[in-house]
Design an enzyme around this catalytic site. Structure first.
Site: not given
Ligand SMILES: NC(=O)c1ccc[n+]([C@@H]2O[C@H](COP(=O)([O-])OP(=O)(O)OC[C@H]3O[C@@H](n4cnc5c(N)ncnc54)[C@H](O)[C@@H]3O)[C@@H](O)[C@H]2O)c1
Length: 304
Positions: A144, A157
């Protein structure tokens, strides 16, 4: 790799979003698709959609945090398609958002367990099998943009996704000699169902410091509805594999922020003139150590 015909593509999270886009794009390019996902009903639907396009596809219900399940999935691929995958897509992921200072052990354990642990399990399960076939292959892991810089609101995350970037850099260096390419994708926003990820949170990780409810899910959907179409993203990934790119970041809006972030890191390094002799000795020591390790491993003495 440029010819995807008859390649075997194992796609985690392949039943939805980015993973399903990969199944469509690589299936259309002639690969045999394995969709590995934790949601059986979503797999069924995805397989039915792929089959209407004439794509050869097989589904496996797999929780990527389950190592024994992963080994069984790998055996199943070999039984069904006669060989291990030549394309591995570590795509499955989950997220949950809240202030980092509210994060509980369960928040860290669930989010890091899936986003980093699941990728580790994919690599440990499949890399030796891929090497053993002796065939060229490619591994693509979805990180990401959050993996390239910290985030106050998505810390576990971001940390997991950062580790995944670093891990792919390491594997890339090692797997080149086997003809296996490694790429890492850092998306900014994908049109997907990730807003629903909290529904997959196992009860054993039930203590959260974040707020997950219908409102928070709806507000995430309002972002992802504007995300890149999974098929478009998978097209960028396909080009990335064809050109053997390490980083695949098809989001021009990310460029300025990334430049600022990495420039700040590079600029924090002391200039060479500050300590040329010390720097030279440190580099030489490292080079001697690396040459020694390379010699030991080339003899196959992995225990040293
Ligand atoms: N959506 C975004 O904007 C965005 C941005 C950056 C990165 N990503 C990453 O993209 C990847 C794909 O996510 P998406 O956005 O397509 O979401 P998605 O929810 O549409 O798809 C993810 C799939 O992974 C599966 N999954 C979740 N946990 C699993 C587990 N433990 N084992 C096996 N399968 C599991 C889900 O069932 C789902 O089908 C993820 O790694 C995510 O972190 C997404």
């Amino acid at each position: 790799m440029k010819d995807f015909r008859d390649q075997i593509a194992f796609i985690t999270g392949g039943a939805s979003g980015a993973g399903f886009g990969q199944a469509q794009v690589f299936g259309r390019a002639g690969a045999k698709i394995v969709i590995a996902d934790v949601r059986a009903s979503a797999i069924e639907k995805a397989l039915a959609d792929l089959k209407t396009e004439g794509i050869t596809a097989h589904g496996i219900v797999l929780d990527i945090t389950d190592r024994a399940g992963y080994a069984r999935a790998a055996d199943e691929v070999e039984r069904v398609f006669g060989a291990p995958p030549t394309l591995l897509f570590n795509t499955a992921g989950v997220n949950s958002f809240g202030p980092v200072e509210n994060s509980t052990y369960d928040d860290f354990d669930w989010i890091i367990g899936v986003n980093l642990g699941g990728v580790v399990n994919g690599m440990v399960t499949f890399v030796p099998r891929m090497i053993k076939t002796g065939k060229p292959g490619h591994i693509v892991t979805t990180s990401s943009l959050g993996g390239l810089m910290g985030s106050a609101f998505a810390a576990p995350y971001s940390a997991a996704k950062a580790a995944v970037v670093n891990l792919m850099e390491s594997y890339r260096q090692s797997l080149e000699k086997y003809g296996i390419g490694v790429s890492v994708v850092c998306p900014a926003n994908i049109k997907s169902n990730i807003a629903e990820a909290s529904k997959l949170r196992p009860a054993q990780y039930g203590q959260s410091g974040y707020v997950e409810n219908a409102d928070s899910i709806a507000s995430l959907h309002s972002i992802h509805i504007h995300g890149m179409e999974p098929v478009e993203l998978a097209g960028h990934i396909k080009r990335g594999i064809e050109e053997n790119q390490l980083y695949i970041i098809p989001y021009p809006e990310a460029k300025d922020g990334l430049k600022k972030h990495f420039d700040a890191i590079v600029e924090s390094v002391l200039p060479l003139e500050a300590d040329p002799e010390g720097a030279r000795k440190r580099v030489e020591a490292l080079q001697r150590w690396a040459a020694d390790r390379a010699r030991v491993f080339s003899k196959g003495d992995n225990q040293s």
